[in-house]
Design an enzyme around this catalytic site. Structure first.
Site, mmCIF file in Angstrom:
data_model
loop_
_atom_site.group_PDB
_atom_site.id
_atom_site.type_symbol
_atom_site.label_atom_id
_atom_site.label_comp_id
_atom_site.label_asym_id
_atom_site.label_seq_id
_atom_site.Cartn_x
_atom_site.Cartn_y
_atom_site.Cartn_z
ATOM 1 N N HIS A 288 -7.456 3.818 -0.176
ATOM 2 C CA HIS A 288 -6.814 4.867 -0.987
ATOM 3 C C HIS A 288 -7.264 4.802 -2.435
ATOM 4 O O HIS A 288 -7.493 3.732 -2.996
ATOM 5 C CB HIS A 288 -5.290 4.838 -0.858
ATOM 6 N N ASP A 300 -5.667 -2.931 -5.675
ATOM 7 C CA ASP A 300 -4.881 -2.026 -4.843
ATOM 8 C C ASP A 300 -5.053 -0.595 -5.364
ATOM 9 O O ASP A 300 -4.255 -0.138 -6.166
ATOM 10 C CB ASP A 300 -3.406 -2.445 -4.882
ATOM 11 N N GLU A 334 -1.263 7.480 -1.345
ATOM 12 C CA GLU A 334 -0.779 6.399 -0.482
ATOM 13 C C GLU A 334 0.458 5.749 -1.069
ATOM 14 O O GLU A 334 1.432 5.473 -0.361
ATOM 15 C CB GLU A 334 -1.882 5.343 -0.295
ATOM 16 N N GLU A 335 0.448 5.508 -2.371
ATOM 17 C CA GLU A 335 1.538 4.748 -2.988
ATOM 18 C C GLU A 335 2.912 5.416 -2.865
ATOM 19 O O GLU A 335 3.902 4.729 -2.619
ATOM 20 C CB GLU A 335 1.218 4.434 -4.452
ATOM 21 N N ASP A 362 -6.949 -2.276 2.510
ATOM 22 C CA ASP A 362 -5.900 -2.030 1.516
ATOM 23 C C ASP A 362 -5.062 -3.285 1.271
ATOM 24 O O ASP A 362 -3.885 -3.200 0.971
ATOM 25 C CB ASP A 362 -4.997 -0.866 1.950
ATOM 26 N N HIS A 431 0.974 -4.238 -7.651
ATOM 27 C CA HIS A 431 1.860 -3.281 -8.331
ATOM 28 C C HIS A 431 2.339 -3.795 -9.681
ATOM 29 O O HIS A 431 3.465 -3.502 -10.102
ATOM 30 C CB HIS A 431 3.074 -2.937 -7.449
#
Length: 469
Positions: A288, A300, A334-335, A362, A431
């Site tokens: 992604h 990520d 995606e997130e 991922d 994140h």
């Protein structure tokens, strides 16, 4: 659509540290002809890997990753930055003489973080560092000042009388066990606390390690429940409040959070290397392109995105065309909940029977180990045999839920796999502001790229389709 995806992601989150490997106990009885055919790919896989590792293409790919991350940084769904990043990937693909690249529009939620602060005012003053969770609502303009109650699990929350929760800020301090076990406090905590009258929730960041670093991520409000502000706090502050509460201290916090939410149009990016014999059949490689709005989204999922982008580009460069089409997909959205993948599946639902195999990276691009595979027993046996070409990168595990976006396809019966790599520190940076290019190691990314491209080629060129259940 967003509600459906929310449900799916909440039940499919898997942590690679708890992958179940049942395959070692299974007996494979493949036809000798098939085994010999797979073995015959040894030279071509070494040629592909050599192009990446020894002839400089891998270094070029890493430079593309570094340039991409430095140029765009964080790329939250719905932002202009993300759309510029998508344009960039389309442009560099075409600049390499690759014309079979296109995008498809996707409606995505666009959550924008505003000012955020948290301060403990009793039993003493201290400012806490916080990160609001995606889709969190705002506090009133004056903020929320209330007593905090520290709770370590949903079981404990359920046992506490509602009157002891009402009007308070609930602090969930569940310690990291695995991502799948612990992320529920981020994704569901606000609604569960709101049902008992909480004014807001703060959640111990979903990470096993911290240097005073909060970690954001998506959270989902339940229907019919009051929406309350919710944010991540550091491990250090969660532990501080636990110690204070255990000593009988009253904890009072002031929380201020402001955000906005609307809907924007983004795009999935699709790159095709058409198969020479069965162009209608596809082997999909993917990652992604969006990220959270903190850090740079290098791990990520910049690395996974770039090694997937590379596969058809590299094969075209080498004038190697497999029997089936190799399709790279750079998922958007995606997130916020697999939004791009769900939109693609809906648009291409009639093509699902022709997806021979689907792959996703991922969970970092650290030192490659092999694959986490989902599929029928025979499918797993074939994949295991192919992996023998790549020793020592030949470990195979079965979590039951490989990847994030591709789980939607696996649930439709499509065999698939995610990259397995030495990502023990993945959730240190996940994140958070720490997800930068400093996390990426050039040699690891190049090794991942060489494995990813050569494995995808074999699956796409094999005389037999990968069998389904």
């Amino acid at each position: 659509m967003f509600i459906l995806v929310t449900i799916l992601i909440s039940i499919c989150v898997v942590d690679s540290s708890v992958i179940i490997n049942r395959f070692e106990d299974e007996y494979c009885d493949l036809d000798i002809e098939l085994k010999n055919e797979i073995a015959s790919y040894k030279n071509i896989t070494e040629q592909i890997r050599g192009e990446v590792i020894n002839k400089g293409f891998g270094a070029t790919v890493f430079d593309e990753l570094s340039n991409f991350i430095d140029k765009f940084g964080a790329r939250i769904a719905g932002s202009d930055v993300l759309e510029n990043a998508i344009d960039h990937m389309v442009n560099i693909t075409r600049q390499r003489g690759f014309n079979d690249v296109f995008t498809e529009d996707v409606k995505v939620p666009h959550w924008m973080r505003g000012y955020e602060s948290a301060e403990m005012i009793e039993p003493r003053k201290q400012t806490f560092k916080i990160l609001g969770f995606g889709t969190s609502v705002s506090t009133p303009e004056e903020g929320i000042t209330a007593e905090a109650i520290v709770i370590n699990s949903f079981d404990e929350l359920n046992k506490i009388d509602k009157q002891k929760i009402k009007g308070k800020i609930v602090v969930f301090d569940a310690h990291f066990v695995s991502y799948g076990d612990t992320v529920i406090y981020r994704s569901q905590g606000a609604s569960k606390a709101a049902k008992k009258g909480a004014l807001a929730t703060l959640v111990r960041s979903i990470t096993p390690f911290s240097i005073y670093s909060p970690h954001t991520g998506s959270q989902y409000y339940s229907d019919g429940v009051n929406k309350i502000p919710t944010a991540a706090i550091t491990l250090e502050d969660a532990d501080l409040m636990r110690r204070l509460q255990d000593r009988g201290e009253k904890i009072v916090l002031t929380l201020k959070m402001f955000s906005s939410m609307d809907e924007k149009t983004s795009r999935n990016t699709i790159i095709d290397l058409k198969g020479r014999e069965h162009p209608e059949k596809q082997v999909i490689v993917s990652g992604h392109i969006d990220s959270w709005d903190v850090g740079q989204g290098a791990m990520d999922d910049g690395g996974g995105m770039i090694i997937s982008w590379m596969v058809p580009v590299l094969l075209k460069k080498m004038n190697i065309t497999p029997k089936r089409t190799v399709r790279a997909i750079l998922w958007t959205g995606e997130e916020p909940g697999l939004v791009g993948a769900a939109a693609y599946l809906n648009k291409h639902i009639n093509e699902v029977p022709n997806i021979n195999f689907i792959m996703e990276s991922d969970e970092g691009t650290f030192k490659p180990l092999g694959l986490d595979v989902a599929g029928s027993k025979k499918a797993r046996c074939i994949i295991k045999e192919i992996l023998n070409l790549f020793t020592p990168v030949n470990k195979m595990t079965e979590s039951g839920s490989p990847g994030s976006d591709i789980i939607l396809f696996v649930q439709k019966g499509v065999p698939g796999a995610s990259l397995l790599n030495e990502n023990e520190r993945y959730y240190w940076f996940h994140h958070s502001e720490g997800d930068t290019m400093n996390v990426e190691n050039a040699n690891d990314v190049i090794q991942c790229a060489s494995f990813w491209a050569s494995f995808a080629y074999v699956v796409a060129d094999l005389s037999q389709d990968i069998p389904r259940d």
